[in-house]
Design a protein around this motif. Sequence first.
Motif, PDB file in Angstrom:
ATOM      1  N   GLY A   1     -38.944 -12.430  -5.474  1.00  0.00           N
ATOM      2  CA  GLY A   1     -39.444 -11.336  -4.644  1.00  0.00           C
ATOM      3  C   GLY A   1     -38.396 -10.327  -4.219  1.00  0.00           C
ATOM      4  N   GLU A   2     -37.191 -10.452  -4.728  1.00  0.00           N
ATOM      5  CA  GLU A   2     -36.149  -9.494  -4.372  1.00  0.00           C
ATOM      6  C   GLU A   2     -36.309  -8.213  -5.188  1.00  0.00           C
ATOM      7  OE1 GLU A   2     -32.132 -10.968  -3.843  1.00  0.00           O
ATOM      8  OE2 GLU A   2     -32.890 -13.026  -3.850  1.00  0.00           O
ATOM      9  N   TYR A   3     -35.653  -7.161  -4.732  1.00  0.00           N
ATOM     10  CA  TYR A   3     -35.698  -5.859  -5.392  1.00  0.00           C
ATOM     11  C   TYR A   3     -34.292  -5.516  -5.879  1.00  0.00           C
ATOM     12  CZ  TYR A   3     -40.366  -5.084  -3.562  1.00  0.00           C
ATOM     13  OH  TYR A   3     -41.707  -5.185  -3.296  1.00  0.00           O
ATOM     14  N   LEU A   4     -34.202  -5.076  -7.114  1.00  0.00           N
ATOM     15  CA  LEU A   4     -32.923  -4.680  -7.679  1.00  0.00           C
ATOM     16  C   LEU A   4     -32.787  -3.163  -7.599  1.00  0.00           C
ATOM     17  CD1 LEU A   4     -30.308  -5.287  -9.274  1.00  0.00           C
ATOM     18  CD2 LEU A   4     -31.669  -5.012 -11.364  1.00  0.00           C
ATOM     19  N   LEU A   5     -31.719  -2.717  -6.962  1.00  0.00           N
ATOM     20  CA  LEU A   5     -31.387  -1.303  -6.895  1.00  0.00           C
ATOM     21  C   LEU A   5     -30.377  -1.009  -7.998  1.00  0.00           C
ATOM     22  CD1 LEU A   5     -31.005   1.537  -5.582  1.00  0.00           C
ATOM     23  CD2 LEU A   5     -29.290   0.456  -4.110  1.00  0.00           C
ATOM     24  N   ILE A   6     -30.676  -0.007  -8.801  1.00  0.00           N
ATOM     25  CA  ILE A   6     -29.743   0.495  -9.805  1.00  0.00           C
ATOM     26  C   ILE A   6     -29.477   1.941  -9.418  1.00  0.00           C
ATOM     27  CG2 ILE A   6     -29.354   0.970 -12.247  1.00  0.00           C
ATOM     28  CD1 ILE A   6     -31.620  -1.054 -12.849  1.00  0.00           C
ATOM     29  N   VAL A   7     -28.256   2.229  -9.041  1.00  0.00           N
ATOM     30  CA  VAL A   7     -27.925   3.602  -8.613  1.00  0.00           C
ATOM     31  C   VAL A   7     -26.734   4.100  -9.420  1.00  0.00           C
ATOM     32  CG1 VAL A   7     -26.550   2.806  -6.632  1.00  0.00           C
ATOM     33  CG2 VAL A   7     -27.459   5.114  -6.639  1.00  0.00           C
TER      34      VAL A   7
END
Length: 169
Positions: free
Chosen positions: A129-135
Amino acid sequence: MRKRIYWLLPNLDSAKRTMDELLLARITERHIHFVAAEGADMTGLHAANFLQTSDLVQAAQTGMLIGAGIGAAAGVAVAYELASTAAPAAVAIAMAGIGAVLGTWASSMIGSSTPSRRLRRFEAALEKGEYLLIVDVPRTRVTEIEALLESNHPEGHFEGLEPNVPAFP
């Protein structure tokens, strides 16, 4: 030139706050991407597209190189058989070009349906349920953006830095 930062966030609220803070830090929305498990709520987030989540670009590049090599080899063989041809190099170059186009096309068809090898290590976290941020940030702002994320989001954690961001995805 940009560098890509990976950051895992525990939930949607944290991801939304992070998105807002990055926008306030003048990182444009097109350089912020979120990945979550299939069916997860992505309201308010800029979701990553298939260029970030598949192996399309890498597969196309590989297919182009292999296709060009096979085409060039075939061109040399054809030119050798047609010894009367005035320009055997032109035959080999033309065949290499045709091989590159066909290799790119065939490999990109496969790559577009293959999950990204770069994101494979995040599968377990995404399933939880985690969210991966790609910036993607300019090289000169990497330290600043990492410090912003660390200070404002102790619930998240840094997952790595990719030194070279692909030109298209």
